[in-house]
Design an enzyme around this catalytic site. Structure first.
Site: not given
Length: 383
Positions: A332, A169, A361
């Site tokens: 995602d 991320s 995600h």
């Protein structure tokens, strides 16, 4: 520096504070008023402490070091049991440890707490040289500022080169910055669910989340640490996190978990249960994190781009010379798979691993075992 043992505790925050049980945290004092951290904004920050945890032993030649760069709100405790100072087990415990994908019998692993966070590294809930909490005075920071602090930590630990830098991320954005800013110190990157620049939709949703905090009447512009306990922005940050939590999952996952395809007479129950779950997830936020840190880190992520200070995204990516393994999840929505495809297309030496997962995600946190094989392949290939 003030005597921290004589300072009163800050209120309305779940930040780690001096005097709390440190657990496995270690601390490095890296910048002082005499030699401050010079930020991308032109401002300076001092004093600066970085909290971190380590596992394994650094090889005599220093060639076995791995850097783990956590996502937005995760702390140093990537591996290990819950215990004093660590209310939960390591968030990547399935991947880091003896015999695991990141084998601590072979590698020396370092996981720092992000600059601007609240679990031991300097952030808004830290104090300045006069003993005052930073609060609203804490400056905006950039991804590059966080990486400069991490590089100072590496130097303090005697690490001149990372065998592998792992980022997921927004931690992946820092990993990219490491390869651009300190290329000779990075042998290889392992990026998970990341983008070269924050997408416009992602930035817009983040802006809305942050406005929920700023408009909480108990936010007080960020200066709530010295107010009576219970008078801080708990509702604002909880609602912000609840709102954000929706997009980090997937519609398929939510439907399967809460029965979105149930019969008409069950719809009310399904909606009520899902709404209650989201509110419960948000309510955890003020219990484990600092609201100002959430704002600072979210704004840093919102502005993340490899092009800052460089001519363009393609030029920035093209300058990265180390091999890069990129992993994306097909479901995602926050960092769609095409963002990882764009990164791979722009890098001289990169490979994309596409993983199917219904978890969106959060796959790298909810199902870290999905990354076991790609990590082993990378580390075995570079042994």
């Amino acid at each position: 520096m003030p005597d921290e043992t004589k300072l009163s505790r800050l209120h309305n925050t779940a930040a780690w504070q001096p005097g709390d049980e440190p657990g496995r945290r270690q601390f490095a004092e890296l910048f002082t008023s005499a030699a401050p951290l010079r930020l991308q904004s032109g401002k300076t920050l001092a004093p600066v402490t970085m909290a971190y945890e380590t596992w394994g032993e650094l090889a005599p030649d220093g060639a076995n070091a791995i850097l783990i760069l956590p996502p937005l709100t995760m702390d140093t405790h990537a591996s290990g049991p819950a215990g004093p100072g660590h209310p939960a087990p390591g968030w990547w415990d399935k991947l880091i440890g003896p015999g695991r994908a990141i084998d601590t019998d072979r590698f020396y692993v370092v996981c720092p707490n992000n600059l601007g966070s609240c679990q031991g590294s300097t952030g808004p809930a830290s104090r300045d040289d006069d003993g005052r909490p930073w609060g609203s005075r804490f400056p905006s920071i950039d991804i590059a500022d966080q990486v400069v602090a991490e590089a100072a930590l590496a130097a303090r630990l005697g690490i001149g080169r990372w065998r592998l830098v792992v980022g997921m991320s927004v931690g992946g954005a820092r990993a990219l910055e490491w390869a651009m800013r300190y290329g000779p110190q990075v042998e290889q990157l392992f990026l998970v669910a990341v983008a070269a620049a924050t997408r416009l939709e992602q930035a817009g949703l983040t802006c809305l989340e942050l406005e929920l905090i700023r408009n909480d009447p108990h936010f007080h512009g960020g200066d709530y640490y010295e107010l009576p306990e219970g008078c801080g922005p708990a509702i604002g940050v909880a609602m912000s996190r609840s709102f954000g939590h929706v997009r980090y999952g997937t519609e398929r996952y939510w439907d399967e978990r809460f029965g979105g395809a149930c019969t008409a007479e069950d719809h009310d129950r399904c909606y009520r249960e899902f709404g209650g779950y989201l509110l419960a997830q948000g309510a955890k936020m003020p219990e484990r994190f600092d609201t100002n840190s959430y704002l600072v880190l979210s704004e840093t992520a919102l502005r993340a781009t490899v092009a800052r200070g460089r001519s363009s995204v393609p030029d920035a990516l093209a300058a990265i010379r180390c091999p890069v393994e990129v992993v994306g999840f097909d479901s995602d929505r926050a960092y769609p798979i095409y963002a990882q495809e764009d990164i791979v297309a722009g890098l001289p030496d990169a490979r994309l691993t596409r993983i199917e997962s219904p978890l969106g995600h959060y796959s790298f946190l909810f199902a870290p075992e999905l990354l076991d094989a790609p990590l082993r392949a990378v580390l075995d290939a570079t042994s």
